[in-house]
Motif scaffolding. Structure first.
Motif, short mmCIF file in Angstrom:
data_model
loop_
_atom_site.label_atom_id
_atom_site.label_comp_id
_atom_site.label_asym_id
_atom_site.label_seq_id
_atom_site.Cartn_x
_atom_site.Cartn_y
_atom_site.Cartn_z
N GLU A 127 0.67 -1.16 -0.03
CA GLU A 127 -0.06 -0.18 0.12
C GLU A 127 1.02 1.23 -0.10
OE1 GLU A 127 -4.11 2.07 2.26
OE2 GLU A 127 -2.76 0.63 3.39
N ASN A 128 0.45 2.02 -0.88
CA ASN A 128 1.35 3.36 -0.88
C ASN A 128 0.64 4.64 -0.74
OD1 ASN A 128 4.30 2.69 -1.48
ND2 ASN A 128 3.35 1.94 -3.35
N LYS A 129 1.31 5.77 -0.07
CA LYS A 129 0.56 6.81 0.16
C LYS A 129 1.28 7.97 -0.87
CE LYS A 129 -0.59 5.71 4.90
NZ LYS A 129 -0.31 6.09 6.31
N TYR A 160 -9.32 6.85 -3.22
CA TYR A 160 -9.43 7.26 -1.71
C TYR A 160 -8.59 8.35 -1.07
CZ TYR A 160 -8.97 6.68 3.59
OH TYR A 160 -8.81 6.86 4.69
N PHE A 161 -9.06 9.22 -0.33
CA PHE A 161 -8.14 10.53 0.15
C PHE A 161 -8.46 10.63 1.42
CE2 PHE A 161 -8.45 11.61 -4.44
CZ PHE A 161 -7.30 12.17 -4.50
N LEU A 162 -7.44 10.54 2.43
CA LEU A 162 -7.83 10.86 3.71
C LEU A 162 -7.37 12.37 3.82
CD1 LEU A 162 -7.81 10.04 6.87
CD2 LEU A 162 -5.42 9.51 6.64
N ASN A 163 -8.54 13.06 4.48
CA ASN A 163 -8.25 14.51 4.82
C ASN A 163 -7.69 14.64 6.16
OD1 ASN A 163 -8.90 17.48 5.15
ND2 ASN A 163 -10.83 17.01 5.63
N TYR A 187 -3.52 10.40 -0.48
CA TYR A 187 -4.07 9.50 -1.39
C TYR A 187 -3.59 7.97 -1.17
CZ TYR A 187 -5.69 7.33 -5.72
OH TYR A 187 -6.35 6.45 -6.81
N MET A 188 -4.35 7.17 -1.04
CA MET A 188 -3.89 5.83 -0.56
C MET A 188 -4.14 4.67 -1.92
SD MET A 188 -4.64 5.40 3.48
CE MET A 188 -4.24 6.73 4.50
N ALA A 189 -3.20 4.06 -1.96
CA ALA A 189 -3.55 2.91 -3.09
C ALA A 189 -3.20 1.53 -2.62
CB ALA A 189 -2.76 3.36 -4.58
N ALA A 190 -3.61 0.30 -2.84
CA ALA A 190 -3.15 -0.95 -2.46
C ALA A 190 -3.17 -1.89 -3.49
CB ALA A 190 -4.24 -1.17 -1.06
N GLY A 191 -2.66 -3.11 -2.97
CA GLY A 191 -2.63 -3.96 -4.30
C GLY A 191 -1.76 -3.72 -5.46
#
Length: 511
Positions: free
Chosen positions: A326-328, A356-359, A371-375
């Motif tokens: 998972e990267n940010k 998906y964005f975490l505020n 922003y987070m991305a997985a797999g």
């Protein structure tokens, strides 16, 4: 190297200490390999027990897959960022309390979004239209039913399958659960969030062994019974972001520890009474025992040579356990232009295309989105340059909000290709034996194993990594005292033994 360094092989003229010589030492010596929280916890325990201990870390910093960046003017965790289990039973609770750290609670125990509740969010389609809140909630209820259905599939089948395959079985049995149009895209976003929890795509996650948070809670609530098979014991209290980041914990645990940064171990020679670790430049370090806490991706890639070779059962366990990714991408802006919600999401026809964005503005007060991305998507992002990755994320953001401005600063993680990690955390693959973790943490004489991948019940979590380090240290200590014929109880007052009163302070609640 300092010729008086008691851990240097040169200090012993390259010879291996004999058992008699070791008995003459007042304190046993231990090499800890890996400076993540597991290795630091192990070193802390042994240091406080008056052992001679030092830590070899390949990076130029401590923390490993915990990395708090301060370049934005506020703490931004580019690795681990949540405390999973905001309760006194969490082994990190005493330290969090003692340091006066605060948490921003993002979810309770039974959230279908794993680390978020459906209380503060905004989802958009690919054309930038906001998805009606009612639809998001309704599809969330459907997703819960699908998860319940996968549990039934698991009970019915002795053979393992992927979570993706189990979802397909449920859909075939209950076509009324299938969604169409925008609702289908929202369902894919839920699946995307599930994949992010495991840092892997649903088609590689084991149905038999996955920990199923929050499915375990959903089932207990729905059926009023104990879940039959749940790999991970989930701590209660929900989930909270570390407002000050995890760095204060790393610094506190590492205080006064003999740490050697930029020391990449390439070979470990272990025997009846001695361990010798060779680092990249050829220098050797000798001690009575060693604790290995390097990320599982490093062991899978065979970046450390063992002599003698690891036994086949240990090699098989290393091979059988997967590693997720998972990267940010953290973005700092001049000012806030987005809604005052905890999370922003973009839905798509498949989970791969969802976003998906975490505020972090809700948490830190600074105009930061993560922003987070997985797999597979996380690996694909790593193929891009930092600028290209940020441009891709900004295209998504501008679809959601036409008035989005360009970031003034950004950070990009690359955990999957980072030679110091090669992934994020342990992943149960389809069809693998259920005793992998027991074999992974099993010691080999005076060689002990820590890290989140060998955690008893909490793989993939910071507190799991911490606990695994503590357990490895205690097992190592017991082994050495028995070997040296010194069974006296060594006193060490440590934070985890503190009498707990009250609760972990959550001084920043939802805003």
């Amino acid at each position: 190297m300092d010729p008086k360094d008691p851990f240097s092989a040169d200090f012993f003229d390259g010879s291996v200490l004999s058992h008699i010589e070791r008995q003459q030492n007042v304190c046993p010596s231990v090499i800890v390999i890996g400076g993540g929280i597991s290795g630091i916890a192990a070193a802390r325990i042994l240091h406080d027990a008056s052992f001679k201990v030092f830590l070899l870390e390949s990076r130029d910093r401590l923390g490993g897959r915990i990395h708090t960046d301060y370049s934005f003017g506020c703490p931004v965790d580019m690795g681990a960022s949540w405390l999973h289990g905001v309760c006194n039973e969490n082994p990190l609770a005493p330290l969090i309390r003692r340091l006066g750290l605060t948490l921003y609670r993002t979810s309770g125990d039974d959230s279908v979004l794993y680390d978020h509740d459906l209380e503060s969010f905004a989802l958009f389609d690919m054309d930038g239209r906001q998805v009606p809140q009612k639809m998001v909630v309704e599809v969330g209820d459907t997703f819960k039913k699908i998860l319940k259905g996968t549990e039934k599939v698991r009970i019915e089948n002795s053979d393992d399958m992927s979570v993706c395959q189990a979802i397909s079985v449920v859909m075939d049995r209950h076509p009324e659960l299938r969604q169409k149009g925008l609702a289908h895209e929202v369902l894919q976003w839920y699946i995307c969030r599930m994949e992010a929890w495991f840092a892997a795509d649903a088609d590689v996650i084991s149905l038999k062994n996955w920990d199923q948070l929050p499915l375990s809670y959903l089932l207990m609530k729905a059926y009023k019974l104990r879940v039959l098979v749940v790999k991970e014991h989930v701590l209660s209290g929900g989930h909270g972001l570390m407002v000050q980041g995890y760095d204060p914990i790393i610094k506190a645990l590492a205080k006064d520890i003999d740490v050697r940064l930029n020391h990449r171990v390439t070979k470990i020679l272990y025997g009846s009474n001695t361990v010798m670790a060779t680092i990249e430049d050829g220098r050797n370090f000798i001690a009575d025992a060693a604790i290995i806490t390097v990320p599982h991706g490093i062991l899978k890639a065979n970046l450390i040579e063992f002599e003698p070779q690891l036994p086949e059962w240990k090699v098989a366990a290393i091979s059988d356990l997967g590693v997720g990714n998972e990267n940010k991408i953290a973005l700092r802006f001049e000012k806030v232009f987005w809604p005052n919600v905890e999370l922003l999401g973009i839905v798509a026809p498949n989970s791969y295309g969802c976003g998906y964005f975490l505020n972090l503005h809700k948490v830190t007060g600074h105009p930061v989105l993560v922003y987070m991305a997985a797999g597979r998507f996380a690996y694909d992002l790593e193929k891009l340059t930092d600028d290209a990755a940020v441009n891709f994320v900004m295209l998504q953001l501008k679809k959601m909000m036409s008035d989005a401005t360009e970031p003034v600063q950004y950070l990009v993680s690359r955990w999957g290709t980072d030679v110091n990690s090669l992934g994020c955390y342990a992943l149960d693959l389809v069809g693998k034996p259920g005793d992998i973790y027991e074999r992974l943490r099993a010691p080999l004489g005076n060689l002990f194993f820590g890290g989140e991948a060998v955690s008893m019940d909490h793989q993939g979590s910071v507190h799991g990594a911490y606990s695994a380090g503590v357990m490895a240290a205690e097992n190592c200590q017991r082994h050495l005292l028995q070997e040296l014929g010194n069974l006296e109880t060594r006193q060490h007052a440590y934070l985890r033994d503190e009498v707990l009163e009250g609760t972990i302070p959550i001084q920043i609640s939802r805003m």
